[in-house]
Design a protein around this motif. Structure first.
Motif, PDB file in Angstrom:
ATOM      1  N   ASP A 192     105.759 -11.797  60.858  1.00 14.79           N
ATOM      2  CA  ASP A 192     106.756 -12.089  59.829  1.00 14.79           C
ATOM      3  C   ASP A 192     107.557 -13.329  60.205  1.00 14.79           C
ATOM      4  O   ASP A 192     108.209 -13.932  59.370  1.00 14.79           O
ATOM      5  CB  ASP A 192     107.667 -10.890  59.585  1.00 14.79           C
ATOM      6  N   ARG A 193     107.479 -13.743  61.488  1.00 18.82           N
ATOM      7  CA  ARG A 193     108.133 -14.977  61.938  1.00 18.82           C
ATOM      8  C   ARG A 193     107.168 -16.156  61.897  1.00 18.82           C
ATOM      9  O   ARG A 193     107.581 -17.296  62.069  1.00 18.82           O
ATOM     10  CB  ARG A 193     108.691 -14.781  63.341  1.00 18.82           C
ATOM     11  N   VAL A 194     105.895 -15.885  61.668  1.00 20.46           N
ATOM     12  CA  VAL A 194     104.876 -16.933  61.592  1.00 20.46           C
ATOM     13  C   VAL A 194     104.635 -17.334  60.139  1.00 20.46           C
ATOM     14  O   VAL A 194     104.532 -18.513  59.820  1.00 20.46           O
ATOM     15  CB  VAL A 194     103.559 -16.453  62.248  1.00 20.46           C
ATOM     16  N   PHE A 195     104.537 -16.341  59.274  1.00 18.42           N
ATOM     17  CA  PHE A 195     104.313 -16.580  57.848  1.00 18.42           C
ATOM     18  C   PHE A 195     105.639 -16.690  57.117  1.00 18.42           C
ATOM     19  O   PHE A 195     106.590 -15.968  57.429  1.00 18.42           O
ATOM     20  CB  PHE A 195     103.524 -15.429  57.214  1.00 18.42           C
ATOM     21  N   THR A 196     105.668 -17.564  56.116  1.00 16.96           N
ATOM     22  CA  THR A 196     106.770 -17.579  55.166  1.00 16.96           C
ATOM     23  C   THR A 196     106.418 -16.534  54.111  1.00 16.96           C
ATOM     24  O   THR A 196     105.336 -16.577  53.539  1.00 16.96           O
ATOM     25  CB  THR A 196     106.914 -18.966  54.518  1.00 16.96           C
ATOM     26  N   ILE A 197     107.333 -15.600  53.881  1.00 27.24           N
ATOM     27  CA  ILE A 197     107.058 -14.482  52.973  1.00 27.24           C
ATOM     28  C   ILE A 197     108.050 -14.528  51.816  1.00 27.24           C
ATOM     29  O   ILE A 197     109.259 -14.670  52.032  1.00 27.24           O
ATOM     30  CB  ILE A 197     107.141 -13.140  53.720  1.00 27.24           C
ATOM     31  N   HIS A 198     107.510 -14.431  50.598  1.00 31.94           N
ATOM     32  CA  HIS A 198     108.326 -14.464  49.385  1.00 31.94           C
ATOM     33  C   HIS A 198     108.087 -13.194  48.579  1.00 31.94           C
ATOM     34  O   HIS A 198     107.016 -12.590  48.666  1.00 31.94           O
ATOM     35  CB  HIS A 198     107.955 -15.682  48.522  1.00 31.94           C
ATOM     36  N   PRO A 199     109.055 -12.809  47.742  1.00 29.12           N
ATOM     37  CA  PRO A 199     108.897 -11.590  46.951  1.00 29.12           C
ATOM     38  C   PRO A 199     107.798 -11.676  45.895  1.00 29.12           C
ATOM     39  O   PRO A 199     107.228 -10.666  45.499  1.00 29.12           O
ATOM     40  CB  PRO A 199     110.265 -11.370  46.310  1.00 29.12           C
ATOM     41  N   ASP A 200     107.496 -12.903  45.432  1.00 26.93           N
ATOM     42  CA  ASP A 200     106.439 -13.080  44.431  1.00 26.93           C
ATOM     43  C   ASP A 200     105.977 -14.534  44.428  1.00 26.93           C
ATOM     44  O   ASP A 200     106.564 -15.385  45.101  1.00 26.93           O
ATOM     45  CB  ASP A 200     106.900 -12.647  43.033  1.00 26.93           C
ATOM     46  N   VAL A 201     104.941 -14.807  43.663  1.00 24.55           N
ATOM     47  CA  VAL A 201     104.367 -16.155  43.607  1.00 24.55           C
ATOM     48  C   VAL A 201     105.369 -17.145  43.035  1.00 24.55           C
ATOM     49  O   VAL A 201     105.489 -18.272  43.531  1.00 24.55           O
ATOM     50  CB  VAL A 201     103.055 -16.162  42.788  1.00 24.55           C
ATOM     51  N   SER A 202     106.102 -16.747  42.021  1.00 22.24           N
ATOM     52  CA  SER A 202     107.092 -17.652  41.412  1.00 22.24           C
ATOM     53  C   SER A 202     108.109 -18.134  42.431  1.00 22.24           C
ATOM     54  O   SER A 202     108.461 -19.315  42.458  1.00 22.24           O
ATOM     55  CB  SER A 202     107.813 -16.959  40.257  1.00 22.24           C
ATOM     56  N   ALA A 203     108.572 -17.236  43.272  1.00 20.27           N
ATOM     57  CA  ALA A 203     109.551 -17.613  44.299  1.00 20.27           C
ATOM     58  C   ALA A 203     108.927 -18.568  45.308  1.00 20.27           C
ATOM     59  O   ALA A 203     109.565 -19.532  45.733  1.00 20.27           O
ATOM     60  CB  ALA A 203     110.081 -16.370  45.006  1.00 20.27           C
ATOM     61  N   ALA A 204     107.681 -18.331  45.674  1.00 26.15           N
ATOM     62  CA  ALA A 204     106.997 -19.198  46.645  1.00 26.15           C
ATOM     63  C   ALA A 204     106.798 -20.596  46.089  1.00 26.15           C
ATOM     64  O   ALA A 204     107.092 -21.586  46.759  1.00 26.15           O
ATOM     65  CB  ALA A 204     105.657 -18.588  47.041  1.00 26.15           C
ATOM     66  N   THR A 205     106.317 -20.685  44.863  1.00 20.11           N
ATOM     67  CA  THR A 205     106.056 -21.997  44.290  1.00 20.11           C
ATOM     68  C   THR A 205     107.345 -22.727  43.928  1.00 20.11           C
ATOM     69  O   THR A 205     107.437 -23.944  44.058  1.00 20.11           O
ATOM     70  CB  THR A 205     105.122 -21.911  43.071  1.00 20.11           C
ATOM     71  N   ALA A 206     108.371 -21.998  43.504  1.00 21.88           N
ATOM     72  CA  ALA A 206     109.655 -22.627  43.190  1.00 21.88           C
ATOM     73  C   ALA A 206     110.287 -23.202  44.449  1.00 21.88           C
ATOM     74  O   ALA A 206     110.821 -24.314  44.435  1.00 21.88           O
ATOM     75  CB  ALA A 206     110.596 -21.620  42.548  1.00 21.88           C
ATOM     76  N   ARG A 207     110.199 -22.494  45.538  1.00 24.61           N
ATOM     77  CA  ARG A 207     110.768 -22.959  46.809  1.00 24.61           C
ATOM     78  C   ARG A 207     110.036 -24.215  47.272  1.00 24.61           C
ATOM     79  O   ARG A 207     110.647 -25.156  47.732  1.00 24.61           O
ATOM     80  CB  ARG A 207     110.614 -21.872  47.859  1.00 24.61           C
TER      81      ARG A 207
END
Length: 117
Positions: free
Chosen positions: A97-112
């Motif tokens: 969990d410290r290696v991967f960036t984890i988002h609640p959903d795809v929208s949050a990942a792509t928006a970030r």
């Protein structure tokens, strides 16, 4: 056992792989094959959407790490989206969990990712 299905989509920030079913010893090579065939440009983000993931064993975790390594080699980032609780627990247990960036959903990942550009 749920069969593995991987659907690739292009987003403005880079490829998104929707992974559903079981990611295990028998199916992890399929994810590796698809990831190895992807073109991820420098500065893009490879998002692995795990919302439909039913099961993930150590071989599946290894395949996720391979996807991350490929993205890094190409100068891109990687994010996991919608990680199921059982898989998130495994990632936390082994420190990924410290290696991967984890988002609640795809929208949050792509928006970030879009905001970081």
């Amino acid at each position: 056992m749920s069969p593995l299905t991987i659907t690739a989509q292009d987003a403005a920030t880079g490829p998104v792989l929707e992974i559903t079913g079981n990611l295990d010893y028998a199916t992890a090579p399929e994810l590796r094959k698809i990831v190895n065939g992807l073109t991820v440009a420098a500065g893009q983000l490879l998002v692995l959407d795990l919302a439909g993931l039913d099961f993930c064993d150590s071989s599946g975790i290894s395949a996720l790490l391979s996807a991350r390594s490929l993205a890094i080699e190409q100068g891109a980032g990687t994010a996991l989206a919608a990680v199921p609780a059982n898989t998130a627990r495994i990632l936390r247990t082994v420190g990924l969990d410290r290696v991967f960036t984890i988002h609640p959903d795809v929208s949050a990942a792509t928006a970030r990712s879009a905001a970081a550009r």
